[in-house]
Design an enzyme around this catalytic site. Structure first.
Site, short mmCIF file in Angstrom:
data_model
loop_
_atom_site.label_atom_id
_atom_site.label_comp_id
_atom_site.label_asym_id
_atom_site.label_seq_id
_atom_site.Cartn_x
_atom_site.Cartn_y
_atom_site.Cartn_z
N LYS A 78 0.84 -1.21 0.00
CA LYS A 78 0.00 0.00 0.00
C LYS A 78 0.87 1.25 0.00
CE LYS A 78 -2.20 1.39 3.65
NZ LYS A 78 -3.07 1.36 4.82
N ASP A 124 -6.67 1.24 0.64
CA ASP A 124 -6.80 1.30 2.09
C ASP A 124 -8.24 0.93 2.45
OD1 ASP A 124 -8.33 3.47 1.44
OD2 ASP A 124 -7.28 4.88 2.74
#
Ligand code: SF4
Length: 153
Positions: free
Chosen positions: A57, A75
């Protein structure tokens, strides 16, 4: 930072979450940048995730924000909003699966912007517990709205 000790660096970041781990990661990352990357932050996901404390991420965020690469960081907001809207298959269970499907369908040149659109929509309108469907401009196309609100309503 590569030369800093834990005790020297910790006070600078002690007010953020998980400061112990992050202090160790920062020192490890700085050392690896010097030993493996000639002191430069690499700009590919594959290289970035080798750095201590950097997951997929974070690597996607860095490459898309700094370099506008078509990488999608998933997310909690992106995950939820993409599924509610029906941008991705409702059955997907992992951020990686959602990332891959979003990348497949969003035009390449818009991916780095779409990441922010989805996060902001999740943060301010499509809230996790009480989505503000009444003021949402995407109601007409939203799978969740059609199922949860219209059908029950
Ligand atoms: S209509 Fe509701 S559930 Fe759908 S995207 Fe908007 S706020 Fe989220």
């Amino acid at each position: 930072m590569a030369d800093a000790t834990f005790e020297e660096l910790f006070p600078y970041i002690k007010s953020i979450s998980y400061p112990n781990n992050k202090t160790k990661h920062l020192i490890g990352m700085a050392n690896m940048l010097i030993s493996d990357f000639q002191g430069e932050v690499p700009m590919t996901v594959q290289e970035l995730i080798k750095l201590p404390g950097v997951g997929r991420k974070t690597a996607n965020v860095i490459t898309s924000v700094v370099d506008e690469q078509p990488n999608m960081a998933v997310d909690t907001h992106v995950f939820r909003v993409s599924k509610r809207l029906g941008l991705v298959d409702q059955q997907l269970t992992t951020p990686l699966a959602v990332e891959k499907e979003l990348i497949k369908h969003i035009p390449k040149e818009l991916v780095h912007k779409a990441h922010h659109w989805l996060i902001l929509h999740g943060r301010y309108i499509c809230l996790a517990r009480n989505p503000k469907c009444g003021e949402c401009g995407l109601r007409e196309i939203c799978v969740y709205y059609k199922k949860q609100v219209v059908n029950k309503g």
